[in-house]
Design an enzyme around this catalytic site. Structure first.
Site, mmCIF file in Angstrom:
data_model
loop_
_atom_site.group_PDB
_atom_site.id
_atom_site.type_symbol
_atom_site.label_atom_id
_atom_site.label_comp_id
_atom_site.label_asym_id
_atom_site.label_seq_id
_atom_site.Cartn_x
_atom_site.Cartn_y
_atom_site.Cartn_z
ATOM 1 N N ARG A 45 5.219 -6.305 -3.064
ATOM 2 C CA ARG A 45 4.003 -7.051 -2.727
ATOM 3 C C ARG A 45 3.252 -6.226 -1.695
ATOM 4 O O ARG A 45 3.722 -5.190 -1.241
ATOM 5 C CB ARG A 45 4.298 -8.483 -2.255
ATOM 6 C CG ARG A 45 5.557 -8.759 -1.518
ATOM 7 C CD ARG A 45 5.671 -8.211 -0.114
ATOM 8 N NE ARG A 45 4.477 -8.409 0.678
ATOM 9 C CZ ARG A 45 4.174 -7.694 1.742
ATOM 10 N NH1 ARG A 45 4.969 -6.685 2.129
ATOM 11 N NH2 ARG A 45 3.079 -7.897 2.442
ATOM 12 N N GLY A 46 2.056 -6.694 -1.343
ATOM 13 C CA GLY A 46 1.194 -5.919 -0.456
ATOM 14 C C GLY A 46 0.222 -5.124 -1.315
ATOM 15 O O GLY A 46 0.629 -4.492 -2.295
ATOM 16 N N ALA A 47 -1.067 -5.164 -0.947
ATOM 17 C CA ALA A 47 -2.106 -4.636 -1.832
ATOM 18 C C ALA A 47 -1.897 -3.171 -2.243
ATOM 19 O O ALA A 47 -1.858 -2.863 -3.446
ATOM 20 C CB ALA A 47 -3.476 -4.840 -1.180
ATOM 21 N N ARG A 79 -1.602 -10.162 -10.540
ATOM 22 C CA ARG A 79 -1.996 -10.862 -9.310
ATOM 23 C C ARG A 79 -3.496 -10.603 -9.125
ATOM 24 O O ARG A 79 -3.913 -9.441 -9.090
ATOM 25 C CB ARG A 79 -1.196 -10.369 -8.094
ATOM 26 C CG ARG A 79 0.295 -10.711 -8.159
ATOM 27 C CD ARG A 79 0.990 -10.469 -6.825
ATOM 28 N NE ARG A 79 0.660 -11.493 -5.840
ATOM 29 C CZ ARG A 79 0.949 -11.377 -4.530
ATOM 30 N NH1 ARG A 79 1.532 -10.289 -4.065
ATOM 31 N NH2 ARG A 79 0.623 -12.347 -3.688
ATOM 32 N N GLN A 183 6.444 -13.134 5.329
ATOM 33 C CA GLN A 183 6.317 -11.670 5.392
ATOM 34 C C GLN A 183 6.409 -11.153 6.833
ATOM 35 O O GLN A 183 6.889 -10.042 7.068
ATOM 36 C CB GLN A 183 4.969 -11.224 4.802
ATOM 37 C CG GLN A 183 4.844 -11.352 3.296
ATOM 38 C CD GLN A 183 4.223 -12.663 2.883
ATOM 39 O OE1 GLN A 183 4.348 -13.667 3.567
ATOM 40 N NE2 GLN A 183 3.553 -12.673 1.743
ATOM 41 N N ASP A 224 -6.580 -7.521 1.325
ATOM 42 C CA ASP A 224 -6.337 -7.459 -0.128
ATOM 43 C C ASP A 224 -7.601 -7.126 -0.897
ATOM 44 O O ASP A 224 -7.545 -6.587 -2.000
ATOM 45 C CB ASP A 224 -5.747 -8.783 -0.620
ATOM 46 C CG ASP A 224 -4.323 -8.911 -0.111
ATOM 47 O OD1 ASP A 224 -4.147 -9.393 1.026
ATOM 48 O OD2 ASP A 224 -3.408 -8.470 -0.825
ATOM 49 N N ASN A 234 -7.392 -11.771 2.854
ATOM 50 C CA ASN A 234 -6.050 -11.343 3.287
ATOM 51 C C ASN A 234 -5.141 -12.576 3.252
ATOM 52 O O ASN A 234 -5.583 -13.689 2.921
ATOM 53 C CB ASN A 234 -6.113 -10.714 4.686
ATOM 54 C CG ASN A 234 -4.810 -10.017 5.061
ATOM 55 O OD1 ASN A 234 -4.276 -9.234 4.275
ATOM 56 N ND2 ASN A 234 -4.274 -10.304 6.232
ATOM 57 N N LYS A 235 -3.904 -12.361 3.602
ATOM 58 C CA LYS A 235 -2.888 -13.423 3.532
ATOM 59 C C LYS A 235 -3.382 -14.729 4.149
ATOM 60 O O LYS A 235 -4.020 -14.733 5.201
ATOM 61 C CB LYS A 235 -1.629 -12.914 4.246
ATOM 62 C CG LYS A 235 -0.455 -13.863 4.310
ATOM 63 C CD LYS A 235 -0.041 -14.432 2.970
ATOM 64 C CE LYS A 235 0.170 -13.395 1.891
ATOM 65 N NZ LYS A 235 0.263 -14.003 0.529
HETATM 66 O O1 MRU Z 1 1.164 -11.911 -1.001
HETATM 67 P P1 MRU Z 1 1.346 -10.557 -0.398
HETATM 68 O O2 MRU Z 1 2.581 -10.413 0.411
HETATM 69 O O3 MRU Z 1 1.189 -9.474 -1.429
HETATM 70 O O4 MRU Z 1 0.110 -10.415 0.592
HETATM 71 C C1 MRU Z 1 -0.009 -9.243 1.341
HETATM 72 C C2 MRU Z 1 -1.114 -9.272 2.311
HETATM 73 O O5 MRU Z 1 -1.879 -10.200 2.403
HETATM 74 C C3 MRU Z 1 -1.306 -8.028 3.140
HETATM 75 O O6 MRU Z 1 -1.796 -8.336 4.406
HETATM 76 C C4 MRU Z 1 -2.305 -7.118 2.430
HETATM 77 O O7 MRU Z 1 -1.926 -6.918 1.098
HETATM 78 C C5 MRU Z 1 -2.439 -5.802 3.089
HETATM 79 S S1 MRU Z 1 -1.001 -4.815 2.893
HETATM 80 C C6 MRU Z 1 -1.279 -3.284 3.561
#
Ligand code: MRU
Length: 333
Positions: A45-47, A79, A183, A224, A234-235
């Site tokens: 996970r993470g963009a 996603r 996270q 994201d 973002n999250k």
């Molecule tokens: O649902 P996730 O864990 O994929 O969400 C991740 C985030 O919101 C991060 O802050 C974002 O992707 C930046 S990661 C460098």
């Protein structure tokens, strides 16, 4: 530092982010549909990390001889919020269109590996630009995990923190736990502890308390998707932190690669917000914490309006308002 995702002869190997920090297990994807599942279930996970995973998933699809457009479309739709996923898939699609039958598989694998390597270098550049903004001796608050685990390595928001520490600044980190997937409590805390960076986990509802007491020097988060006007997806919970930061005079920085910019989107209003399974809210690991059959909502992201964003840090420099011009300048378009 942890290896988030690697192309190997046996398949794409990823550390399983569902069980960290208590179990360090690895998942190997050998088909593109296994990669779709890994992205959907948050093995990875993470963009930026899912951008790399998407590209490697396309290479897996080519390797197994699956229909190319189906592979790309399926991966890109896995996603919806993080633009990096479709960015990685589209880069592979563009390359494929230039190859006329020769060496397709090796070229696709090489491109996916290159995207991974470039991402690490990009994160290091983000870190260098952002380190100057972090004040020596202060506490940095971060939300979610925008670290090595959310990228191919080093991280965006945590890249800024790592670079500031490497530059000799004495800083410590407050990590929001980031319900429901945790996270912050699980991944950010684990990563920073391994690096020996002093870190304190707080629950999401504590950020305002510490800002009001003057204990937070700045906020640094990842993103994201960033719209052309600087609105930031973002999250979930990022928006609340940003509003609290403005109320308390705390700078709010966003660290993200240019691949997270969606300059075709005028504002954040149109960003699709992923709705995730209710189980992430009703359960913490296997423990059921809510009454059975209670109503549940689980939007995975929110959008922070640009007026709350002090600056956006990318690999090409630091953008400030008005973002309509500064983001385009840094993206080179
Ligand atoms: O649902 P996730 O864990 O994929 O969400 C991740 C985030 O919101 C991060 O802050 C974002 O992707 C930046 S990661 C460098």
């Amino acid at each position: 530092m942890v290896e988030t995702i690697l192309w190997t002869d046996a398949g794409v190997v990823m550390i399983d982010q569902r069980y960290l920090p208590h179990k360090q297990e690895y998942v190997t994807c050998r088909t593109y549909l296994e990669m779709v599942d890994a992205i959907k279930t948050m093995v990875i996970r993470g963009a930026p990390a899912i951008g790399v995973a998407g590209a490697m998933g396309v290479a897996l699809g080519v390797q197994e001889g699956a229909d190319f457009d189906t592979v790309c479309d399926t991966l890109a739709a896995t996603r919806p919020t993080a633009v990096n996923l479709s960015w990685g898939v589209e880069r592979m699609r563009r390359l494929r269109a230039t190859l006329n039958g020769h060496d397709i598989l090796p070229r696709m694998i090489a491109e996916a590996k290159l995207i991974r390597e470039e991402d690490i270098a990009i994160c290091q550049a983000i870190g260098r630009h952002g380190a100057d903004l972090v004040v020596d001796g202060k506490t940095v608050l971060t939300h979610c995990n925008a670290g090595a685990l959310a990228t191919a390595g080093y991280g965006t928001a945590l890249g800024v923190i790592r670079a500031a520490v490497s530059a000799g600044k004495k800083i410590d980190v407050f990590a929001d736990e980031t319900r429901p997937f945790l996270q912050g409590a699980r991944l950010t805390a684990w990563e920073l502890q391994q690096d020996g960076i002093p870190t304190t986990v707080i629950t999401d509802n504590m950020a305002g308390y510490f800002m009001k007491k003057g204990q937070i020097g700045c906020v640094v988060v990842g993103a994201d998707r960033i719209a052309a006007n600087g609105d930031v997806a973002n999250k979930i919970g990022t928006y609340s932190v940003a509003v609290l930061a403005k109320e308390n005079g705390v700078p709010f920085y966003v660290a993200a690669p240019v691949s997270t910019f969606d300059l075709n989107m005028a504002s954040g209003d149109k960003i699709e917000i992923e709705q995730r399974p209710h189980r992430e809210v009703t359960h913490v690991f296997d423990a059921h914490i809510t009454p059975v059959d209670i109503g549940i909502q689980n939007p995975a992201f929110d959008v922070t309006p640009n007026r709350y964003v002090t600056a956006i840090i990318c690999e090409n420099g630091v953008a400030r308002a008005p973002y309509e011009t500064s983001l385009r300048a840094l993206a080179g378009c």
